[in-house]
Scaffold this active site. Structure first.
Site, PDB file in Angstrom:
ATOM      1  N   ARG A 226       0.839  -1.192   0.000  1.00  0.00           N
ATOM      2  CA  ARG A 226       0.000   0.000   0.000  1.00  0.00           C
ATOM      3  C   ARG A 226       0.876   1.244   0.000  1.00  0.00           C
ATOM      4  O   ARG A 226       1.944   1.271   0.624  1.00  0.00           O
ATOM      5  CB  ARG A 226      -0.894   0.036   1.253  1.00  0.00           C
ATOM      6  CG  ARG A 226      -2.070  -0.922   1.209  1.00  0.00           C
ATOM      7  CD  ARG A 226      -3.114  -0.498   0.171  1.00  0.00           C
ATOM      8  NE  ARG A 226      -4.262  -1.402   0.134  1.00  0.00           N
ATOM      9  CZ  ARG A 226      -4.375  -2.441  -0.690  1.00  0.00           C
ATOM     10  NH1 ARG A 226      -3.424  -2.719  -1.565  1.00  0.00           N
ATOM     11  NH2 ARG A 226      -5.463  -3.197  -0.660  1.00  0.00           N
ATOM     12  N   HIS A 274      -0.797   0.201  -9.674  1.00  0.00           N
ATOM     13  CA  HIS A 274      -1.543  -0.696  -8.768  1.00  0.00           C
ATOM     14  C   HIS A 274      -2.140  -1.878  -9.549  1.00  0.00           C
ATOM     15  O   HIS A 274      -3.345  -2.101  -9.559  1.00  0.00           O
ATOM     16  CB  HIS A 274      -2.648   0.073  -8.014  1.00  0.00           C
ATOM     17  CG  HIS A 274      -3.125  -0.635  -6.784  1.00  0.00           C
ATOM     18  ND1 HIS A 274      -3.551   0.022  -5.652  1.00  0.00           N
ATOM     19  CD2 HIS A 274      -3.251  -1.959  -6.492  1.00  0.00           C
ATOM     20  CE1 HIS A 274      -3.918  -0.864  -4.737  1.00  0.00           C
ATOM     21  NE2 HIS A 274      -3.744  -2.078  -5.220  1.00  0.00           N
TER      22      HIS A 274
HETATM   23  P1  NDP Z   1      -1.835 -11.448   5.267  1.00  0.00           P
HETATM   24  O1  NDP Z   1      -2.754 -10.880   6.271  1.00  0.00           O
HETATM   25  O2  NDP Z   1      -2.013 -12.871   4.860  1.00  0.00           O
HETATM   26  O3  NDP Z   1      -0.323 -11.299   5.773  1.00  0.00           O
HETATM   27  C1  NDP Z   1       0.126 -10.162   6.435  1.00  0.00           C
HETATM   28  C2  NDP Z   1       1.529 -10.410   6.986  1.00  0.00           C
HETATM   29  O4  NDP Z   1       2.015  -9.196   7.549  1.00  0.00           O
HETATM   30  C3  NDP Z   1       1.552 -11.454   8.107  1.00  0.00           C
HETATM   31  O5  NDP Z   1       2.696 -12.260   8.011  1.00  0.00           O
HETATM   32  C4  NDP Z   1       1.634 -10.603   9.373  1.00  0.00           C
HETATM   33  O6  NDP Z   1       2.282 -11.214  10.468  1.00  0.00           O
HETATM   34  C5  NDP Z   1       2.473  -9.437   8.877  1.00  0.00           C
HETATM   35  N1  NDP Z   1       2.263  -8.257   9.716  1.00  0.00           N
HETATM   36  C6  NDP Z   1       1.140  -7.533   9.904  1.00  0.00           C
HETATM   37  N2  NDP Z   1       1.347  -6.525  10.783  1.00  0.00           N
HETATM   38  C7  NDP Z   1       2.636  -6.628  11.157  1.00  0.00           C
HETATM   39  C8  NDP Z   1       3.458  -5.892  12.058  1.00  0.00           C
HETATM   40  N3  NDP Z   1       2.980  -4.848  12.750  1.00  0.00           N
HETATM   41  N4  NDP Z   1       4.735  -6.283  12.226  1.00  0.00           N
HETATM   42  C9  NDP Z   1       5.233  -7.348  11.550  1.00  0.00           C
HETATM   43  N5  NDP Z   1       4.502  -8.084  10.675  1.00  0.00           N
HETATM   44  C10 NDP Z   1       3.222  -7.731  10.487  1.00  0.00           C
HETATM   45  O7  NDP Z   1      -1.898 -10.489   3.992  1.00  0.00           O
HETATM   46  P2  NDP Z   1      -1.715 -10.878   2.443  1.00  0.00           P
HETATM   47  O8  NDP Z   1      -0.404 -11.567   2.297  1.00  0.00           O
HETATM   48  O9  NDP Z   1      -2.922 -11.557   1.930  1.00  0.00           O
HETATM   49  O10 NDP Z   1      -1.686  -9.419   1.769  1.00  0.00           O
HETATM   50  C11 NDP Z   1      -0.710  -8.459   2.108  1.00  0.00           C
HETATM   51  C12 NDP Z   1      -1.049  -7.117   1.483  1.00  0.00           C
HETATM   52  O11 NDP Z   1      -0.749  -7.104   0.104  1.00  0.00           O
HETATM   53  C13 NDP Z   1      -2.521  -6.691   1.527  1.00  0.00           C
HETATM   54  O12 NDP Z   1      -2.882  -6.205   2.804  1.00  0.00           O
HETATM   55  C14 NDP Z   1      -2.580  -5.635   0.453  1.00  0.00           C
HETATM   56  O13 NDP Z   1      -2.320  -4.369   1.045  1.00  0.00           O
HETATM   57  C15 NDP Z   1      -1.442  -5.994  -0.483  1.00  0.00           C
HETATM   58  N6  NDP Z   1      -1.927  -6.374  -1.821  1.00  0.00           N
HETATM   59  C16 NDP Z   1      -1.587  -5.589  -2.891  1.00  0.00           C
HETATM   60  C17 NDP Z   1      -2.010  -5.916  -4.155  1.00  0.00           C
HETATM   61  C18 NDP Z   1      -1.584  -5.125  -5.340  1.00  0.00           C
HETATM   62  O14 NDP Z   1      -2.111  -5.323  -6.450  1.00  0.00           O
HETATM   63  N7  NDP Z   1      -0.625  -4.239  -5.215  1.00  0.00           N
HETATM   64  C19 NDP Z   1      -2.852  -7.096  -4.407  1.00  0.00           C
HETATM   65  C20 NDP Z   1      -3.113  -7.884  -3.230  1.00  0.00           C
HETATM   66  C21 NDP Z   1      -2.672  -7.506  -1.972  1.00  0.00           C
HETATM   67  P3  NDP Z   1       1.652 -12.509  11.206  1.00  0.00           P
HETATM   68  O15 NDP Z   1       1.681 -13.607  10.168  1.00  0.00           O
HETATM   69  O16 NDP Z   1       2.590 -12.774  12.317  1.00  0.00           O
HETATM   70  O17 NDP Z   1       0.264 -12.133  11.609  1.00  0.00           O
HETATM   71  C1  OXD Z   2      -5.771  -5.952  -2.985  1.00  0.00           C
HETATM   72  C2  OXD Z   2      -5.373  -5.042  -4.021  1.00  0.00           C
HETATM   73  O1  OXD Z   2      -5.643  -5.633  -1.788  1.00  0.00           O
HETATM   74  O2  OXD Z   2      -5.759  -5.224  -5.193  1.00  0.00           O
HETATM   75  O3  OXD Z   2      -6.219  -7.074  -3.337  1.00  0.00           O
HETATM   76  O4  OXD Z   2      -4.639  -4.086  -3.758  1.00  0.00           O
END
Ligand code: NDP
Ligand code: OXD
Length: 311
Positions: A226, A274
């Site tokens: 993001r 994006h």
């Molecule tokens: P998940 O919720 O599956 O994974 C999030 C990870 O971040 C987990 O490992 C979590 O740790 C870690 N995390 C969260 N907060 C913290 C913190 N404060 N300190 C350390 N680690 C932290 O998310 P996804 O993998 O499904 O997606 C990740 C992001 O990708 C989405 O939120 C979105 O913003 C972005 N995205 C972007 C897209 C694009 O087109 N650019 C498309 C799809 C997604 P833990 O496992 O220990 O809880």
């Molecule tokens: C998502 C994205 O969060 O498209 O899936 O950014």
């Protein structure tokens, strides 16, 4: 009575989903197109709903996010927090995100942009040798659904991979760093820093001058999560000082990225609009209709967001 779903998305986007949703035993209304009584709505589907809209739906049973990230919902001060918020999780989405990450790691690692420039100048640049893969350390911020898949793909290519998450992980071949106390050690060994974190109160602005200073000289940053994770001015300063070698950005503080942003023309930045991964309408419509069926049976959906945690 058939459950009623409100789509809170631009009408052209709704048009991509409707052929699939309309096959399900539900009624679908599109917020910008159809008249509806707020009390008749059972389910809502959106990505970044206008603030305050969801709270006007008194009989809502579940909110579906058509993206993996739910920051567009959690930023609404009037979000009805007692209603389950269910996010889209999909193998194909994770695969596409991993492809994006691998593409941009390899473009930098294999110096493809330098070869592009050499070709434009009809120059045989055979002296441009890549650094050894086994000496090029990858650090992934966020080892969740997407970070784990991206890490596995990079590992298969021979890169040493580490990840940073809130809780300790045991993904094969990926070194796990956990929590704030291990953040600096993690950064110190990341020649590539790849952000795949959710945007929360704790992660907002995490890609900042202090973080960049802790990366090895010549590190490369990829932000596909993001725009709110990155302090854009700090990135430009770290690139201009020569501390960072370059960056790939798919997401921005303001989207679309304003025409006057220095990011567009920066020679060390690759910017994409994006598009790292787009939720597939057929798969995502299936996710919503399956989610509605689960909710009607009174089941808790496995992708229900922990609103207090922020992801
Ligand atoms: P998940 O919720 O599956 O994974 C999030 C990870 O971040 C987990 O490992 C979590 O740790 C870690 N995390 C969260 N907060 C913290 C913190 N404060 N300190 C350390 N680690 C932290 O998310 P996804 O993998 O499904 O997606 C990740 C992001 O990708 C989405 O939120 C979105 O913003 C972005 N995205 C972007 C897209 C694009 O087109 N650019 C498309 C799809 C997604 P833990 O496992 O220990 O809880
Ligand atoms: C998502 C994205 O969060 O498209 O899936 O950014």
């Amino acid at each position: 009575m058939r459950p009623k779903l409100l789509m809170i998305v631009p009408v052209p986007l709704a048009g991509l989903w409707l052929p699939f949703l309309e096959k399900a035993p539900i009624d679908v209304v599109v917020q910008d197109r159809d008249a509806y009584a707020p009390a008749s709505i059972d389910y809502a589907l959106s990505f970044r709903p206008p603030h305050g809209l969801l709270k006007t739906l008194p009989n809502l049973k579940t909110i579906f996010s058509l993206g993996a990230g739910v920051d567009g919902f959690l930023s609404d001060p009037d979000l009805p927090k007692q209603i389950p918020l269910v996010r889209f999780v999909d193998d194909q989405l994770s695969t596409e995100m991993a492809q994006y990450v691998v593409l941009h790691v390899l473009m930098q690692h294999r110096q493809q942009r330098a070869f592009d420039r050499a070709q434009q100048e009809s120059r045989w640049a055979q002296a441009l040798l890549p650094r050894k893969t086994e000496d090029t350390r990858i650090g992934i911020l966020g080892l969740g659904e997407i970070g784990t898949v991206a890490g596995a793909r990079l590992r298969e290519l021979g890169f040493p991979v580490a990840g940073w998450s809130r809780t300790r992980k045991t993904a094969p071949g990926i070194e796990s760093y956990a929590g704030d106390s291990e953040f600096e050690a993690f950064l110190g060994q990341s020649d590539f820093l790849i952000c795949l974190l959710p945007l929360t109160g704790e992660t907002r602005g995490i890609l900042n001058a202090r973080t960049f200073a802790m990366l090895p000289q010549g590190a490369y940053v990829i932000n596909a999560a993001r725009g709110g994770h990155l302090i854009e001015d700090d990135l430009v300063a770290a690139l201009d000082s020569g501390h960072l070698a370059g960056a790939t950005l798919d997401v921005f503080q303001t989207e679309p990225l304003p025409k006057e942003s220095p990011i567009w023309q920066h020679p060390k930045i690759v910017a994409t609009p994006h598009i790292a991964a787009i939720s597939d309408p057929r798969v995502a419509a299936n996710f919503v209709t399956d989610g509605i069926a689960r909710a009607e049976r009174g089941e808790r959906h496995p992708n229900t967001v922990d609103v207090a945690r922020g992801y």
